[in-house]
Design a protein around this motif. Structure first.
Motif, PDB file in Angstrom:
ATOM      1  N   LEU A 120       9.706  -5.771   7.547  1.00  0.00           N
ATOM      2  CA  LEU A 120      10.751  -7.339   7.134  1.00  0.00           C
ATOM      3  C   LEU A 120       9.416  -8.034   6.919  1.00  0.00           C
ATOM      4  O   LEU A 120       9.771  -8.439   5.498  1.00  0.00           O
ATOM      5  CB  LEU A 120      12.011  -7.431   8.355  1.00  0.00           C
ATOM      6  N   ASP A 121       8.352  -8.308   7.186  1.00  0.00           N
ATOM      7  CA  ASP A 121       7.479  -9.348   6.957  1.00  0.00           C
ATOM      8  C   ASP A 121       6.847  -8.627   6.632  1.00  0.00           C
ATOM      9  O   ASP A 121       6.497  -9.263   5.103  1.00  0.00           O
ATOM     10  CB  ASP A 121       6.630  -9.526   8.488  1.00  0.00           C
ATOM     11  N   GLY A 122       6.834  -8.062   6.037  1.00  0.00           N
ATOM     12  CA  GLY A 122       5.519  -7.133   4.963  1.00  0.00           C
ATOM     13  C   GLY A 122       6.502  -6.728   3.675  1.00  0.00           C
ATOM     14  O   GLY A 122       6.125  -7.754   2.908  1.00  0.00           O
ATOM     15  N   LEU A 123       7.866  -6.824   3.799  1.00  0.00           N
ATOM     16  CA  LEU A 123       8.463  -6.631   2.181  1.00  0.00           C
ATOM     17  C   LEU A 123       8.454  -8.053   2.063  1.00  0.00           C
ATOM     18  O   LEU A 123       8.140  -8.281   0.356  1.00  0.00           O
ATOM     19  CB  LEU A 123       9.907  -6.163   2.585  1.00  0.00           C
ATOM     20  N   ASP A 124       9.037  -9.184   2.760  1.00  0.00           N
ATOM     21  CA  ASP A 124       8.675 -10.413   2.287  1.00  0.00           C
ATOM     22  C   ASP A 124       7.392 -11.196   1.390  1.00  0.00           C
ATOM     23  O   ASP A 124       7.711 -11.233   0.578  1.00  0.00           O
ATOM     24  CB  ASP A 124       9.520 -10.884   3.125  1.00  0.00           C
ATOM     25  N   VAL A 125       6.698 -11.489   2.593  1.00  0.00           N
ATOM     26  CA  VAL A 125       5.616 -11.111   1.060  1.00  0.00           C
ATOM     27  C   VAL A 125       5.444 -11.035   0.454  1.00  0.00           C
ATOM     28  O   VAL A 125       4.610 -11.067  -0.972  1.00  0.00           O
ATOM     29  CB  VAL A 125       4.139 -10.868   2.841  1.00  0.00           C
ATOM     30  N   SER A 126       5.215  -9.349   0.297  1.00  0.00           N
ATOM     31  CA  SER A 126       4.971  -8.228  -0.640  1.00  0.00           C
ATOM     32  C   SER A 126       5.681  -8.847  -1.901  1.00  0.00           C
ATOM     33  O   SER A 126       5.234  -8.921  -2.825  1.00  0.00           O
ATOM     34  CB  SER A 126       4.698  -6.843  -0.357  1.00  0.00           C
ATOM     35  N   MET A 127       7.003  -8.756  -1.853  1.00  0.00           N
ATOM     36  CA  MET A 127       8.301  -8.835  -2.297  1.00  0.00           C
ATOM     37  C   MET A 127       7.553 -10.157  -3.625  1.00  0.00           C
ATOM     38  O   MET A 127       8.322 -10.401  -5.012  1.00  0.00           O
ATOM     39  CB  MET A 127       9.428  -8.701  -2.738  1.00  0.00           C
ATOM     40  N   ILE A 128       7.090 -11.442  -2.826  1.00  0.00           N
ATOM     41  CA  ILE A 128       7.618 -12.679  -3.436  1.00  0.00           C
ATOM     42  C   ILE A 128       6.215 -12.810  -5.040  1.00  0.00           C
ATOM     43  O   ILE A 128       6.910 -13.420  -4.712  1.00  0.00           O
ATOM     44  CB  ILE A 128       7.746 -13.613  -2.645  1.00  0.00           C
ATOM     45  N   VAL A 129       5.067 -12.153  -4.211  1.00  0.00           N
ATOM     46  CA  VAL A 129       3.736 -12.116  -5.163  1.00  0.00           C
ATOM     47  C   VAL A 129       4.402 -12.105  -6.648  1.00  0.00           C
ATOM     48  O   VAL A 129       3.857 -12.753  -7.281  1.00  0.00           O
ATOM     49  CB  VAL A 129       3.438 -11.613  -4.367  1.00  0.00           C
ATOM     50  N   VAL A 130       5.567 -10.398  -6.775  1.00  0.00           N
ATOM     51  CA  VAL A 130       5.470 -10.222  -8.270  1.00  0.00           C
ATOM     52  C   VAL A 130       6.108 -10.928  -8.934  1.00  0.00           C
ATOM     53  O   VAL A 130       6.813 -11.298  -9.700  1.00  0.00           O
ATOM     54  CB  VAL A 130       5.496  -8.984  -8.333  1.00  0.00           C
ATOM     55  N   ALA A 131       7.225 -12.156  -8.442  1.00  0.00           N
ATOM     56  CA  ALA A 131       8.406 -12.929  -8.448  1.00  0.00           C
ATOM     57  C   ALA A 131       8.062 -14.216  -8.779  1.00  0.00           C
ATOM     58  O   ALA A 131       8.561 -14.815 -10.073  1.00  0.00           O
ATOM     59  CB  ALA A 131       9.676 -12.473  -7.696  1.00  0.00           C
ATOM     60  N   ILE A 132       6.652 -14.818  -8.433  1.00  0.00           N
ATOM     61  CA  ILE A 132       6.609 -16.247  -9.004  1.00  0.00           C
ATOM     62  C   ILE A 132       6.717 -16.574 -10.471  1.00  0.00           C
ATOM     63  O   ILE A 132       6.546 -17.475 -10.542  1.00  0.00           O
ATOM     64  CB  ILE A 132       5.263 -16.240  -7.884  1.00  0.00           C
ATOM     65  N   PRO A 133       5.975 -15.445 -11.680  1.00  0.00           N
ATOM     66  CA  PRO A 133       5.958 -15.606 -13.075  1.00  0.00           C
ATOM     67  C   PRO A 133       7.680 -15.583 -13.427  1.00  0.00           C
ATOM     68  O   PRO A 133       7.395 -16.960 -14.132  1.00  0.00           O
ATOM     69  CB  PRO A 133       5.250 -14.492 -13.254  1.00  0.00           C
TER      70      PRO A 133
END
Length: 474
Positions: free
Chosen positions: A46-59
């Motif tokens: 869950l931690d890995g998902l949460d950290v990596s998913m937000i990176v691509v949504a920032i723009p």
């Protein structure tokens, strides 16, 4: 084997003793032991998902709210700031108040904040939700990891458990990049909603199947002076490192932040040497393998996070690729971890933890050397694919071995602190490496920027090996 669902019937130690753990012995885990492992692994997934998913949504979030780039980066930075600053406190609270208890409480907070983040239309509150979520993760991660280390005894059982644990960690991060890219094309709010059902499942399984924390008649005393100086020092340190990339290493704010952090952490060490019940027993650092594991973890993540940042700039800014295409390039790395992870326990039993660790760390050297050859045209099969595979091989072998080395020889009552310390080293090392790489590449052209940044990651890779050389025969 049927699963006994009666609560508070068995302790983790009872479950671990149900199977032999000596070298060369075969062992079969009962169903409830597998569930404890899956709960712990689910937390790190869950931690890995949460950290990596937000990176691509920032723009997308940046465009919707009209945020500046400096403000938008705090969608990721706020989480890192909180996670890196509260990990040691989270680990100690798991030791003092109970690993299951802290995991359940922090997971409930994680769920509520995720729902809030998906519903809010205020960018300040959205960033605040990311900070609170980072605090919650700082309590769930060491609780889950110390639950694993106190359930599975040192040796083959713990080695195997950490191999599976690492598969979940890598799967969460690598799949999160791809899933986040797909969900962001629909609506960025879906990225905040997706972790909720996963977290609810983990929460339910923890309440139903993980044995309750044993009762203790000893008074629980939390070192308030140590807590305040540690959290303040870590917050200041991570804040200074995150901002250094933007305002410069020689900025008065960066230099002042690092100086204040050093003073606060020195005050923390002074307090810990005097109080009767310290937050972190300083004698823990006499464990040379633990110190070496933490140093290598910081250097490993420093080089890796800097390299991933460079790869993103290369593929998306220079080549014009989409985030999901970058995720596909990194997918072989995740698949490598998934393939090797379940077998890693046997490899560590056969060849020793130190040898597996050195091989894993060494894999990053040819990885970064190959990356120095990246040019203006993408070379998928002879460069990008081998780089991704070597990156995955390095993580597959080294992360689990670092976890084993960083928690071996540590008493059960300090496993939470050891887990928090190792995770804190990873986070602070990652922030520091990213800041160093960013400072190095700022004056360069795009391709020269890539080469100079990769050289920094290569230096980090050599340093990780240097730290481990005294233990290469372990």
């Amino acid at each position: 084997m049927p699963v006994n669902t009666a609560p508070r019937e068995a302790s983790p130690d009872d479950l671990a003793r149900a199977s032999p753990s000596g070298p060369g012995t075969a062992f079969r885990w009962p169903a409830r032991l597998w569930i404890v492992l899956l709960v712990s692994s689910g937390v790190i997934l869950l931690d890995g998902l949460d950290v990596s998913m937000i990176v691509v949504a920032i723009p997308q979030i940046q465009r919707e709210f009209g945020l500046s780039a400096a403000t938008a980066q705090w969608l990721a930075g706020a989480y890192i700031l909180a996670f890196g600053s509260f990990l040691l406190l989270g680990g100690r609270c798991a030791d003092l108040f109970g690993r299951r208890r802290m995991l359940v409480a922090a997971m409930a907070v994680f769920i509520l904040v995720s729902v809030f983040g998906a519903l809010t239309s205020n960018p300040v509150l959205l960033i605040a939700s990311r900070f609170i979520k980072g605090v919650a993760a700082a309590f769930t991660a060491p609780a889950a990891m110390s639950l694993l280390t106190t359930t599975f005894p040192e040796g083959p059982q713990r080695n195997k458990a950490f191999g599976i644990f690492n598969v979940f960690e890598a799967s969460g991060y690598s799949s999160g990049l791809l899933i986040g890219g797909l969900l962001a094309t629909l609506n960025w709010r879906a990225i905040f909603i997706l972790p909720v059902p996963i977290a609810l499942l983990i929460l339910w399984a923890a309440l139903r199947y993980v044995p309750a924390d044993p009762r203790s008649d000893r008074p629980i005393r939390l070192d308030l002076g140590g807590t305040l100086t540690l959290v303040s020092g870590m917050l200041t340190l991570v804040f200074a490192l995150v901002f250094a990339a933007e305002i410069g290493w020689l900025s008065p704010w960066t230099v002042g932040g690092l100086a204040v952090s050093a003073l606060l952490l020195a005050a923390f060490a002074a307090i810990e040497s005097r109080v009767e019940a310290p937050l972190i027993r300083l004698g823990l650092f006499r464990n040379r393998r633990l110190v070496a594991a933490n140093a290598s973890a910081a250097l490993l993540y420093g080089g890796a996070m800097g390299f991933q940042f460079l790869l993103g700039l290369y593929l998306q800014n220079l080549l014009g690729w989409q985030p999901w295409q970058m995720a596909l390039v990194l997918l072989p790395a995740g698949l490598m971890v998934v393939a090797i992870g379940p077998k890693l326990g046997g490899l560590m039993d056969r060849f020793g933890v130190a040898r597996i660790l050195v091989v894993g760390l060494a894999a990053f050297v040819p990885c970064y050397l190959l990356a120095l050859r990246l040019g203006p045209e993408p070379d998928l099969w002879t460069l990008l694919l081998p780089v991704s595979l070597l990156w995955g091989l390095g993580f597959a072998l080294s992360i689990s071995a670092l976890m084993v080395a960083g928690t071996s020889g540590v008493a059960d009552e300090e496993q939470g602190v050891a887990a928090g310390l190792l995770n804190s080293s990873l986070q602070v090392g990652g922030a520091c490496g990213l800041a160093v790489v960013t400072a190095v590449i700022m004056p360069a052209t795009e391709l020269a920027m890539l080469s100079s940044g990769v050289v920094v990651s290569l230096v980090f890779a050599f340093l990780t090996l240097l730290v481990q050389l005294p233990f290469r025969r372990g």
